[in-house]
Design a protein around this motif. Structure first.
Motif, PDB file in Angstrom:
ATOM      1  N   SER A  79      33.355  39.273  50.246  1.00  0.00           N
ATOM      2  CA  SER A  79      33.783  39.216  48.846  1.00  0.00           C
ATOM      3  C   SER A  79      34.408  40.527  48.385  1.00  0.00           C
ATOM      4  O   SER A  79      35.483  40.543  47.785  1.00  0.00           O
ATOM      5  CB  SER A  79      32.594  38.859  47.953  1.00  0.00           C
ATOM      6  OG  SER A  79      32.955  38.932  46.596  1.00  0.00           O
ATOM      7  N   HIS A  80      33.756  41.641  48.675  1.00  0.00           N
ATOM      8  CA  HIS A  80      34.236  42.921  48.158  1.00  0.00           C
ATOM      9  C   HIS A  80      35.584  43.297  48.762  1.00  0.00           C
ATOM     10  O   HIS A  80      36.554  43.555  48.040  1.00  0.00           O
ATOM     11  CB  HIS A  80      33.214  44.023  48.441  1.00  0.00           C
ATOM     12  CG  HIS A  80      33.690  45.383  48.030  1.00  0.00           C
ATOM     13  ND1 HIS A  80      33.800  45.758  46.708  1.00  0.00           N
ATOM     14  CD2 HIS A  80      34.110  46.460  48.768  1.00  0.00           C
ATOM     15  CE1 HIS A  80      34.253  47.005  46.633  1.00  0.00           C
ATOM     16  NE2 HIS A  80      34.448  47.452  47.877  1.00  0.00           N
ATOM     17  N   ILE A  81      35.666  43.328  50.098  1.00  0.00           N
ATOM     18  CA  ILE A  81      36.901  43.766  50.720  1.00  0.00           C
ATOM     19  C   ILE A  81      38.027  42.776  50.478  1.00  0.00           C
ATOM     20  O   ILE A  81      39.179  43.167  50.250  1.00  0.00           O
ATOM     21  CB  ILE A  81      36.690  44.010  52.234  1.00  0.00           C
ATOM     22  CG1 ILE A  81      37.947  44.658  52.827  1.00  0.00           C
ATOM     23  CG2 ILE A  81      36.355  42.708  52.952  1.00  0.00           C
ATOM     24  CD1 ILE A  81      38.310  45.992  52.237  1.00  0.00           C
ATOM     25  N   ALA A  82      37.736  41.480  50.482  1.00  0.00           N
ATOM     26  CA  ALA A  82      38.781  40.481  50.244  1.00  0.00           C
ATOM     27  C   ALA A  82      39.363  40.617  48.845  1.00  0.00           C
ATOM     28  O   ALA A  82      40.581  40.513  48.652  1.00  0.00           O
ATOM     29  CB  ALA A  82      38.220  39.080  50.457  1.00  0.00           C
ATOM     30  N   SER A  83      38.499  40.847  47.854  1.00  0.00           N
ATOM     31  CA  SER A  83      38.992  40.984  46.477  1.00  0.00           C
ATOM     32  C   SER A  83      39.831  42.248  46.324  1.00  0.00           C
ATOM     33  O   SER A  83      40.828  42.262  45.600  1.00  0.00           O
ATOM     34  CB  SER A  83      37.827  40.996  45.488  1.00  0.00           C
ATOM     35  OG  SER A  83      36.990  42.122  45.705  1.00  0.00           O
TER      36      SER A  83
END
Length: 706
Positions: A39-43
């Motif tokens: 979630s963090h890196i993709a966003s």
């Protein structure tokens, strides 16, 4: 009125707000849609790619905006994919930096409209270098999701805001014309002071840009909104008429009566400027203008024997045409009043809209070493490649991309623009780092994300308005984005400041590598200006009084204005260049001065032929083609300056009858004076060509060192 002030927000505010909301939505949607562990890196990846695509999200039609964002998004995805593959290999990565730098700069072959698109891959590369190594599928999937989501948002927001941008573009054109009228009044009132001349020329250039923006927004909707099209056509005509307000004023004299007449003119121009600003407010508030009248001009009483009584009639007639155009604007803005038919239909108006597309002929025209675009591309390639490898060798090598970014944003196509960017970038970075230092005292990630979104919108909104504000916001955006993508490195404030200063120095140094001095390009601009003036001289004096003739006249007039504006801009840019390579300023300024005067004469004759052709006999009208050819020869330097013209500066030799009684002697005088200005412009152009063909003067400093 206060409740409706949001209607007066400028277009770049709305555009920046839209971009910030779009990027925020991308970040939120991807963070919730991606698997929890990604979630963090993709966003972060999706948000960064959305920011790059958003560079091309500008006020305009839905179709144009969609195509720009799609193009920028495609180049962004290509850049981040290549960086993800080559990041570990420094030599290969350096080669990629060179290729992207060259390709991005060559996109400027399509002119300023390609600027936002051309920077997208550079910014994408910088963002991609900031991320910790990620698998290629994750990078491409996250980036594609961010670009696709932002593209959808861009289409929706463009459709919602298109009407607002449409109104704001027209309002800005009205305000720009009001500023030009005020500047013209100041120039007349100051007796031609240097500062007033600079302000007037600056306002001329600004209005040219505002008018083209308004044409692009208003003319495609002429069928659905003919009133806005009518207002814009009146603005264009008023600008043309206002240029003629400078003519014949040397005949007023410097005695008290002449000063009173000049004061009356200045007061009228200022009153019209106030009325135009009222129209702007009425347009934005979507109401009828509160006032649509002008007070009569109070002229001094002249004795019957004073020849200036006849000149006063000319000035009164000229002002009546100015009044007529301004009041016609007010009637067009009042929906309760009938609107006369437009002089050009919707199809003809589209001829004045900036063309869409990317014709390859424009790129092919730049594929030679004398091209300023090619030289800038090669210069950028060397500068960005050097910045990348220098960054790797620095003691702080954790963010090599920052040095690349600093060089990319500072290095411009001309030394003048590079120096301005250099100063604003360093100052803005220092202020932004100070703000980030204060923000770091509040370790709240949610707050930082909000500040990041706000910085994205501000940086986008002010990039062409006030670059200092963009530099401040971009500094905060880069620091926050880099930290959120890889928190292990902390907030590298000192490194950011050092890289910016070093990058600014590198960009400044590389601006002297393969320089495209204005002296090299000015002959082409001068040739274009002379040719455009020749074409307009013929069209203004011989085009048939038909819709087709009116269209060719308007097209020729716009090309002449654009060519003179381009020549003036190049001359302004040359002021920052080394003295030994500067072009011949005196000769080129004479070309501009007499060129604009000739435009004013042609405008007056064109208006007279349109309005009072019936007062001119067939024999006189038959003289017009030959007179136009003489003007063309004079502009080409093939006609000497008429000796008798100096007598025309003596107001005692004005025609014996007023212009309302017999227009012919006044038209003959106008032809003589216009021939004088054309011949002087032609002589100055020939002198400028000769001076620029000579080799530049040797550098005195280098000679002394040797």
């Amino acid at each position: 009125m206060a409740a409706g002030r949001w209607r007066h927000w400028p277009a770049h505010w709305w555009n920046g707000l839209s971009v910030a909301l779009g990027v925020m939505l991308v970040q939120v949607i991807v963070s919730h849609a991606a698997p929890a562990e990604l979630s963090h890196i993709a966003s972060q990846l999706a948000m960064a790619c959305a920011i790059c695509a958003s560079l091309a999200d500008l006020p305009g039609s839905v179709r144009r905006n969609r195509n720009r964002v799609l193009t920028a998004g495609g180049m962004t995805l290509l850049a981040v994919g290549l960086v993800a593959v080559l990041h570990p290999y420094h030599v290969a990565m350096g080669a990629l930096v060179a290729v992207l730098a060259f390709g991005s700069a060559m996109l400027l072959s399509w002119g300023p409209r390609a600027g936002p698109v051309s920077f997208a891959p550079i910014l994408a590369m910088v963002f991609a270098l900031a991320w910790p190594p990620q698998p290629l599928p994750i990078v491409l999937a996250s980036g594609a999701a961010g670009i696709a989501l932002y593209l959808v948002w861009s289409v929706i927001s463009s459709a919602v805001l298109h009407w607002r941008f449409h109104r704001l573009a027209l309002a800005e054109a009205l305000h720009g014309l009001a500023q030009l009228l005020s500047a013209r009044a100041e120039l007349l009132g100051s007796g031609g002071a240097a500062h007033a001349m600079r302000d007037w020329l600056g306002n001329e250039a600004q209005l040219a840009e505002l008018l083209q923006t308004a044409r692009d927004q208003v003319f495609p909707r002429a069928k659905t909104d003919p009133r806005s099209a009518a207002v814009l056509l009146h603005i264009v005509e008023l600008r043309d008429l206002m240029l003629a307000s400078r003519l014949d004023l040397e005949l007023l004299g410097e005695d008290p009566v002449g000063q009173q007449m000049r004061t009356a003119l200045v007061s009228r121009l200022r009153a019209l400027a106030v009325l135009l600003d009222e129209y702007r407010d009425a347009l934005l508030d979507e109401r009828a203008p509160a006032m649509n009248t002008v007070r009569p001009t109070r002229w001094p009483d002249l004795p019957p024997q004073d020849p200036r009584r006849r000149l006063q009639l000319v000035l009164q007639d000229r002002l009546s045409h100015l009044d007529g155009e301004v009041l016609a604007m007010g009637r067009a803005l009042d929906a309760s009043l009938p609107l006369p038919p437009l002089p050009l239909d919707a199809g003809e108006l589209r001829n004045f809209v900036t063309p869409v597309g990317w014709p390859m002929g424009l790129l092919k025209a730049q594929l030679h070493l004398d091209s300023p675009v090619m030289r800038h591309a090669l210069r950028s390639t060397l500068a960005l490649s050097a910045a990348y490898f220098i960054a790797l060798a620095l003691p702080w090598a954790s963010h090599p991309h920052w040095l690349v970014l600093s060089v990319a944003v500072v290095l411009r196509g001309s030394l003048d623009q590079t120096l301005e960017r250099r100063n604003m970038r360093v100052l803005g970075t220092a202020i932004g780092c100070g703000l980030m230092l204060a923000l770091s005292l509040i370790p709240n990630q949610t707050l930082w994300i909000v500040v990041l979104q706000i910085a994205v919108g501000i940086a986008h909104a002010f990039v062409t308005r006030r670059y200092l504000i963009t530099a401040i916001a971009a500094t905060m955006m880069a620091l926050l984005q880099s930290h959120l993508a890889d928190p292990t490195h902390g907030i590298a404030i000192s490194e950011r400041l050092a890289d910016t200063v070093l990058g600014a120095i590198l960009a400044w140094a590389f601006s002297y590598v393969l320089p495209a001095w204005e002296r090299r390009n000015l002959p082409r601009a001068l040739k274009r200006a002379r040719g455009a003036l020749q074409q307009y001289a013929m069209q203004a004096m011989t085009a048939a009084m038909t819709p087709a003739g009116a269209l060719t006249q308007r097209m020729a007039r716009r090309q002449a204005y654009d060519a003179l504006a381009a020549l003036s801009a190049a001359l302004t840019r040359s002021a920052a260049e080394p003295r030994r390579v500067r072009p011949p300023l005196q000769e080129l300024n004479m070309v501009l001065d007499h060129g604009y005067r000739l435009m004013a004469h042609l405008s007056m004759m064109r208006q007279s032929l349109m309005r009072r052709a019936k007062d001119l006999d067939a024999d006189f009208l038959a003289e017009m083609p030959e007179a136009a050819k003489r003007l063309q020869r004079a502009l080409a330097g093939q006609e000497p300056v008429p000796h008798a013209v100096q007598a025309l500066q003596d107001w005692s030799l004005l025609p014996d009858v007023g212009p309302l009684e017999d227009l012919r002697p006044w038209m003959r005088r106008r032809l003589q004076v216009s021939l004088d200005d054309a011949a002087r412009a032609g002589e100055a152009a020939d002198a400028a060509f000769a001076a620029m063909a000579a080799p530049p003067e040797p550098d005195v400093t280098l000679s002394r060192l040797q």
